[in-house]
Design a protein around this motif. Structure first.
Motif, PDB file in Angstrom:
ATOM      1  N   GLU A  93       5.276  30.625 -24.452  1.00  0.00           N
ATOM      2  CA  GLU A  93       6.530  29.878 -24.368  1.00  0.00           C
ATOM      3  C   GLU A  93       6.236  28.531 -23.734  1.00  0.00           C
ATOM      4  OE1 GLU A  93      10.099  31.881 -23.091  1.00  0.00           O
ATOM      5  OE2 GLU A  93       9.282  33.829 -23.667  1.00  0.00           O
ATOM      6  N   MET A  94       6.688  27.496 -24.409  1.00  0.00           N
ATOM      7  CA  MET A  94       6.357  26.155 -23.967  1.00  0.00           C
ATOM      8  C   MET A  94       7.641  25.336 -23.902  1.00  0.00           C
ATOM      9  SD  MET A  94       3.686  24.028 -26.201  1.00  0.00           S
ATOM     10  CE  MET A  94       4.079  22.302 -26.269  1.00  0.00           C
ATOM     11  N   ASP A  95       7.807  24.590 -22.813  1.00  0.00           N
ATOM     12  CA  ASP A  95       8.990  23.751 -22.695  1.00  0.00           C
ATOM     13  C   ASP A  95       8.604  22.327 -23.073  1.00  0.00           C
ATOM     14  OD1 ASP A  95      11.262  22.440 -22.091  1.00  0.00           O
ATOM     15  OD2 ASP A  95      11.166  22.779 -19.918  1.00  0.00           O
ATOM     16  N   ALA A  96       9.105  21.876 -24.207  1.00  0.00           N
ATOM     17  CA  ALA A  96       8.697  20.553 -24.695  1.00  0.00           C
ATOM     18  C   ALA A  96       9.235  19.436 -23.814  1.00  0.00           C
ATOM     19  CB  ALA A  96       9.135  20.364 -26.140  1.00  0.00           C
ATOM     20  N   ALA A  97      10.207  19.747 -22.956  1.00  0.00           N
ATOM     21  CA  ALA A  97      10.724  18.712 -22.053  1.00  0.00           C
ATOM     22  C   ALA A  97       9.649  18.309 -21.051  1.00  0.00           C
ATOM     23  CB  ALA A  97      11.965  19.210 -21.333  1.00  0.00           C
ATOM     24  N   SER A  98       8.789  19.259 -20.658  1.00  0.00           N
ATOM     25  CA  SER A  98       7.750  18.895 -19.699  1.00  0.00           C
ATOM     26  C   SER A  98       6.356  18.822 -20.319  1.00  0.00           C
ATOM     27  CB  SER A  98       7.773  19.849 -18.495  1.00  0.00           C
ATOM     28  OG  SER A  98       8.000  21.155 -18.913  1.00  0.00           O
ATOM     29  N   ASN A  99       6.213  19.214 -21.590  1.00  0.00           N
ATOM     30  CA  ASN A  99       4.914  19.075 -22.272  1.00  0.00           C
ATOM     31  C   ASN A  99       5.146  18.323 -23.570  1.00  0.00           C
ATOM     32  OD1 ASN A  99       3.198  21.198 -20.656  1.00  0.00           O
ATOM     33  ND2 ASN A  99       5.124  22.186 -21.176  1.00  0.00           N
ATOM     34  N   ARG A 100       5.497  17.061 -23.449  1.00  0.00           N
ATOM     35  CA  ARG A 100       6.001  16.396 -24.642  1.00  0.00           C
ATOM     36  C   ARG A 100       5.007  15.480 -25.342  1.00  0.00           C
ATOM     37  NH1 ARG A 100       8.948  11.589 -23.347  1.00  0.00           N
ATOM     38  NH2 ARG A 100      10.308  12.179 -25.056  1.00  0.00           N
ATOM     39  N   GLY A 101       3.837  15.300 -24.746  1.00  0.00           N
ATOM     40  CA  GLY A 101       2.925  14.286 -25.264  1.00  0.00           C
ATOM     41  C   GLY A 101       1.941  14.795 -26.296  1.00  0.00           C
ATOM     42  N   ILE A 102       1.218  13.847 -26.874  1.00  0.00           N
ATOM     43  CA  ILE A 102       0.245  14.128 -27.911  1.00  0.00           C
ATOM     44  C   ILE A 102      -0.857  15.061 -27.385  1.00  0.00           C
ATOM     45  CG2 ILE A 102      -0.949  11.921 -27.415  1.00  0.00           C
ATOM     46  CD1 ILE A 102      -0.798  13.385 -30.904  1.00  0.00           C
ATOM     47  N   ASP A 103      -1.257  14.879 -26.110  1.00  0.00           N
ATOM     48  CA  ASP A 103      -2.332  15.715 -25.564  1.00  0.00           C
ATOM     49  C   ASP A 103      -1.921  17.176 -25.483  1.00  0.00           C
ATOM     50  OD1 ASP A 103      -3.968  13.551 -25.356  1.00  0.00           O
ATOM     51  OD2 ASP A 103      -3.396  13.100 -23.276  1.00  0.00           O
ATOM     52  N   ASP A 104      -0.643  17.419 -25.158  1.00  0.00           N
ATOM     53  CA  ASP A 104      -0.155  18.795 -25.099  1.00  0.00           C
ATOM     54  C   ASP A 104      -0.249  19.448 -26.480  1.00  0.00           C
ATOM     55  OD1 ASP A 104       0.804  18.823 -22.308  1.00  0.00           O
ATOM     56  OD2 ASP A 104       2.169  17.274 -23.028  1.00  0.00           O
ATOM     57  N   ILE A 105       0.116  18.687 -27.499  1.00  0.00           N
ATOM     58  CA  ILE A 105       0.100  19.252 -28.851  1.00  0.00           C
ATOM     59  C   ILE A 105      -1.330  19.405 -29.364  1.00  0.00           C
ATOM     60  CG2 ILE A 105       0.899  18.896 -31.248  1.00  0.00           C
ATOM     61  CD1 ILE A 105       3.099  19.744 -29.273  1.00  0.00           C
TER      62      ILE A 105
END
Ligand SMILES: [Zn+2]
Length: 325
Positions: A93-105
């Motif tokens: 489960e990932m919260d895109a509000a706090s992992n929103r950048g290109i590096d996260d993806i």
């Protein structure tokens, strides 16, 4: 009063099976997909907060990975239990509000290639996926276009209009709606019955009204009711009028007092905005615009604040301390 305190019943009674999903249209859509035996690799769950998107994501994850291999999760096997408890290593489960950048993806794209550890499939639940940057969205799209067979994506969002079109067209849409009174009632009755609560039917109606279509708020109100039923008698109308008067006069002491005694910050905030909206339209007085903006921001912050009333208090103090124009 913290959010956590009022989350316990909600977490305890999260729907665990398709039948327990209270929004009829969602329940029907999902059972049809599952019965077809052909589960898409990318879902988009769109709809207002508190309508059960994350609960359904977990049910779907269990259905895919249940050791019992039926159209319904058994809720008894190791996989089902760990998914319910939120500690299954193959359900991410990932919260895109706090992992929103290109590096996260990029990290996600590398991780996706690895096989699941203990289950049939890896399932990525990406909440608030509209918060991803455009760059990150495009990177995610690449993975959605060619998902490995062992990977499923469940994207959830309150703002589907902010998603890039190409992501929307790749995912199977499940539209969540605000719950009807009848759906909220169904959900509350399930809890009232198993908790053996004694509650007057007129009080159930009041709770349904407070919930404004959100299961989460309904259960929160029910929980509050079970510890102190008097909160239903709280006069939001009077409190919000009083709050508007004191905050416009910049009487912060009085304003904080009203917030302190309120047991329903979210509704108080909405009433407050409602009144300021009326004043703005009637007077076109632009001096209250910063106040409105601060309060709107506070509504966003509530998600991250362990103390429910803190963001509203911050908003009002910011407004009072604003230099006079
Ligand atoms: Zn199972």
């Amino acid at each position: 009063m913290t959010l956590y305190h009022h989350m316990t019943l909600y977490l305890k009674y999260r729907p665990q099976t398709i039948e327990e999903i209270d929004i009829t249209s969602v329940r029907t859509t999902l059972s049809n997909i599952l019965k077809s035996g052909n589960i898409p690799h990318a879902f988009l769950f769109a709809g207002p907060r508190g309508t059960g998107k994350t609960s359904l994501a977990r049910i779907l994850a269990k259905t895919i990975n249940c050791e019992d291999h039926k159209v319904q999760p058994c809720n008894k096997c190791q996989n089902c239990i760990s998914i319910t408890n939120g500690n299954n290593i193959d359900v991410i489960e990932m919260d895109a509000a706090s992992n929103r950048g290109i590096d996260d993806i990029r990290l996600l794209r590398d991780a996706v290639k690895l096989s699941p550890a203990n289950s049939k499939a890896k399932i990525y639940i990406i909440d608030e996926c509209h918060m991803l940057t455009t760059e990150a969205s495009n990177a995610l799209l690449k993975t959605l276009e060619e998902p490995p067979v062992h990977v499923y994506f469940i994207l959830a969002t309150t703002n589907p209009e902010k998603l890039i079109e190409t992501i929307k067209s790749r995912a199977t849409l499940v539209q969540f709606t605000k719950a009807t009174s009848r759906e909220i009632k169904r959900s509350l009755e399930r809890i009232i019955k198993s908790e053996k609560l004694i509650i007057k039917s007129e009080d159930i109606d009041k709770i349904i009204k407070i919930a404004k279509g959100s299961f989460r708020d309904a259960v929160k109100a029910l929980e509050q009711y079970s510890s102190d039923s008097s909160f239903l008698n709280e006069d939001l109308e009077a409190d919000s009028s009083e709050l508007v008067l004191s905050i416009i006069k910049k009487d912060i002491v009085k304003s904080l007092e009203i917030i302190k005694k309120s047991t329903n910050i979210e509704n108080l905030t909405d009433e407050l905005l409602d009144k300021l909206h009326q004043i703005l339209i009637e007077t076109q007085d632009n001096s209250i615009i910063p106040l409105i903006e601060f309060i709107l921001t506070s509504k966003e912050m509530v998600k991250y604040s362990p103390i429910e009333e803190l963001p509203l208090e911050v908003a009002l103090i910011k407004w009072v301390k604003l230099p006079q124009a």
